[in-house]
Scaffold this motif. Structure first.
Motif, PDB file in Angstrom:
ATOM      1  N   HIS A 118       0.829  -1.209   0.000  1.00  0.00           N
ATOM      2  CA  HIS A 118       0.000   0.000   0.000  1.00  0.00           C
ATOM      3  C   HIS A 118       0.864   1.259   0.000  1.00  0.00           C
ATOM      4  CE1 HIS A 118      -4.034   1.807   0.670  1.00  0.00           C
ATOM      5  NE2 HIS A 118      -3.301   2.811   1.128  1.00  0.00           N
ATOM      6  N   ALA A 175       0.305   8.076   2.615  1.00  0.00           N
ATOM      7  CA  ALA A 175      -0.702   7.518   3.517  1.00  0.00           C
ATOM      8  C   ALA A 175      -0.035   6.973   4.778  1.00  0.00           C
ATOM      9  CB  ALA A 175      -1.486   6.411   2.824  1.00  0.00           C
ATOM     10  N   VAL A 191      -0.561   3.662   7.246  1.00  0.00           N
ATOM     11  CA  VAL A 191      -1.263   2.378   7.176  1.00  0.00           C
ATOM     12  C   VAL A 191      -1.089   1.613   8.480  1.00  0.00           C
ATOM     13  CG1 VAL A 191      -1.129   2.185   4.670  1.00  0.00           C
ATOM     14  CG2 VAL A 191       0.717   1.256   6.059  1.00  0.00           C
ATOM     15  N   ARG A 202     -16.481  -1.114  -1.101  1.00  0.00           N
ATOM     16  CA  ARG A 202     -15.142  -1.594  -1.433  1.00  0.00           C
ATOM     17  C   ARG A 202     -15.225  -2.881  -2.247  1.00  0.00           C
ATOM     18  NH1 ARG A 202     -14.681  -3.223   3.229  1.00  0.00           N
ATOM     19  NH2 ARG A 202     -12.512  -3.943   3.192  1.00  0.00           N
ATOM     20  N   SER A 213     -10.055  -5.593   0.976  1.00  0.00           N
ATOM     21  CA  SER A 213      -9.713  -4.268   0.463  1.00  0.00           C
ATOM     22  C   SER A 213      -9.356  -3.305   1.595  1.00  0.00           C
ATOM     23  CB  SER A 213     -10.880  -3.702  -0.347  1.00  0.00           C
ATOM     24  OG  SER A 213     -11.131  -4.482  -1.497  1.00  0.00           O
ATOM     25  N   PRO A 214      -8.440  -2.358   1.345  1.00  0.00           N
ATOM     26  CA  PRO A 214      -8.100  -1.362   2.370  1.00  0.00           C
ATOM     27  C   PRO A 214      -9.340  -0.625   2.876  1.00  0.00           C
ATOM     28  CG  PRO A 214      -6.562  -1.245   0.539  1.00  0.00           C
ATOM     29  CD  PRO A 214      -7.655  -2.179   0.115  1.00  0.00           C
ATOM     30  N   ILE A 215      -9.308  -0.265   4.143  1.00  0.00           N
ATOM     31  CA  ILE A 215     -10.420   0.435   4.784  1.00  0.00           C
ATOM     32  C   ILE A 215      -9.924   1.810   5.218  1.00  0.00           C
ATOM     33  CG2 ILE A 215     -12.084   0.425   6.673  1.00  0.00           C
ATOM     34  CD1 ILE A 215     -11.693  -2.616   6.824  1.00  0.00           C
ATOM     35  N   ARG A 216     -10.538   2.857   4.711  1.00  0.00           N
ATOM     36  CA  ARG A 216     -10.163   4.203   5.160  1.00  0.00           C
ATOM     37  C   ARG A 216     -10.736   4.428   6.549  1.00  0.00           C
ATOM     38  NH1 ARG A 216     -10.137   9.985   1.894  1.00  0.00           N
ATOM     39  NH2 ARG A 216      -8.633  10.928   3.326  1.00  0.00           N
ATOM     40  N   TYR A 219      -5.260   4.204   6.374  1.00  0.00           N
ATOM     41  CA  TYR A 219      -5.902   2.997   5.872  1.00  0.00           C
ATOM     42  C   TYR A 219      -5.562   1.805   6.765  1.00  0.00           C
ATOM     43  CZ  TYR A 219      -7.044   5.653   1.726  1.00  0.00           C
ATOM     44  OH  TYR A 219      -7.555   6.601   0.881  1.00  0.00           O
ATOM     45  N   LEU A 273      -5.495  -2.238   6.869  1.00  0.00           N
ATOM     46  CA  LEU A 273      -5.355  -3.300   5.875  1.00  0.00           C
ATOM     47  C   LEU A 273      -5.774  -4.627   6.500  1.00  0.00           C
ATOM     48  CD1 LEU A 273      -1.980  -2.167   4.285  1.00  0.00           C
ATOM     49  CD2 LEU A 273      -4.315  -1.490   3.699  1.00  0.00           C
TER      50      LEU A 273
END
Length: 386
Positions: free
Chosen positions: A173, A180, A182, A230, A236-239, A287, A289
């Motif tokens: 990522h 970002a 993470v 998503r 999938s990455p989560i904001r 994000y 993960l």
């Protein structure tokens, strides 16, 4: 299959122990705030037994960037610290791990001095950086970051255990989005029996940490419509709007461009809020993960809060909250503890990086969490205090 292997629990009846063992059992619990007697029964090489969802097992990563892992500690319990170190060494592909930097913030536990030096001398890629005077968690972590040699850093507590393929999603990522911050999916190591508990795959929502205008942290669920938007629900990455603070990965250059840790803060506390706010206002967001799995032991902190001369929370409010700082001040009252120290350099970070106003943080949080902020209210609604 040894005690606690695969993340299983160890249940001990103290009445079945000898007199000397019962004394040790009780004294260790009182000193460390968790069942250290049980920790000593578990191998430093135990298999955590953390499972990945099928969606995660289908993913492949083509990453080659090396990482520095920074672990700050003070008077950490011996077997817990060793399990953290070996967990990383055992479950990280060697070509991805450049170094593990242990930053000792002036521990006075004798086992963490010469004994630890000798032990670490037999481990490849592990080194100790010792501070002569205890300066607190933030300064210790930043000192370790400054000593690192890679573009990607992982900063974590000294009481973690990681799963297989924990690092690859973080690197992947950050290579795509170096601005970002993470974090992994963090489970819990039980303080009582050292059982590892991760998210239930049958659960259909994700809970995240956030904070109100008092800068008190809470847990709230993310909006269902966002989660379902998503591509892969479990992979999938989560904001997210905020981090807990026990572990994150970042691009070192950009992390330091945003001022790194606020070394004007003292001892411990609020650093995770400052990082959360500035990565949303000045960077590309935060994000989580889901395919990076780690477990964390929530323990009593060895950094004592009664030694503070400044308010870490007030520093965050003064630099980042804009007009919403007034809500913080009204809630906290006219306290003599609300001292910021010099924050001029932290304010310049906002100017140099063309950071957005705090109103943007509220916009992002509202997009992710139901009822985060209702105009006219002084507090976040619908929260469960932790």
């Amino acid at each position: 299959m040894g005690p606690g292997d695969h993340g299983t629990r160890i249940v001990i009846n103290p009445d079945q122990l000898s007199y000397d063992e019962r004394i040790l059992y009780k004294s260790l619990r009182e000193k460390y705030g968790f069942n250290a007697f049980v920790s000593d029964l578990i191998s430093p090489h135990r298999t955590p037994g953390i499972l990945l969802h099928e969606q995660c097992r289908q993913l492949t990563y083509t990453v080659s960037d090396q990482v520095s892992v920074i672990i700050a500690f003070k008077n950490e319990y011996w077997s817990v610290l060793l399990r953290t170190i070996h967990s990383i060494l055992n479950r990280t592909p060697p070509h991805l791990l450049s170094e593990i930097i242990l930053v000792d913030d002036a521990s006075d536990d004798e086992s963490l001095k010469g004994k630890l030096d000798i032990y670490v001398s037999y481990l490849r890629k592990v080194r100790i950086v010792r501070r002569k005077k205890s300066t607190g968690l933030m300064i210790a972590k930043q000192h370790g970051i400054d000593q690192s040699h890679t573009d990607i850093i992982v900063v974590m507590d000294s009481h973690h255990e990681v799963a297989n393929v924990w690092l690859e999603p973080l690197i992947d990522h950050l290579k795509k989005n170096p601005r970002a911050l993470v974090v992994p999916d963090v489970g819990i190591i039980s303080r009582e029996d050292f059982h590892i508990h991760m998210k239930d795959f049958n659960k259909t929502n994700f809970d995240v940490f956030t904070f109100d205008f008092n800068l008190d942290q809470y847990i709230l669920p993310l909006k269902r419509e966002y989660l379902e938007s998503r591509e892969k629900f479990w992979a999938s990455p989560i904001r997210i709007p905020s981090i807990i603070g026990n572990m994150f990965a970042a691009n070192k250059t950009f992390f330091n461009k945003l001022g790194g840790f606020d070394t004007g803060m003292e001892i411990w506390g609020a650093e995770q809020m400052e990082l959360s706010i500035k990565y949303i206002l000045c960077g590309a967001g935060i994000y989580a993960l889901p395919c990076s799995k780690v477990a964390h032991l929530y323990r009593v902190l060895p950094w004592h809060l009664n030694e503070k001369n400044v308010s870490n929370e007030y520093r965050v409010a003064e630099v980042w909250l804009d007009e919403y700082k007034n809500i913080f001040l009204r809630q906290k009252g006219d306290s003599k503890l609300l001292k910021t120290g010099n924050v001029a350099a932290r304010k310049r970070i906002r100017e140099v990086n063309n950071c957005r106003p705090f109103e943007y943080y509220i916009k992002i949080a509202n997009a992710l969490i139901d009822g985060y902020y209702i105009p006219g209210d002084s507090r976040v609604r619908g929260m469960v205090r932790i």
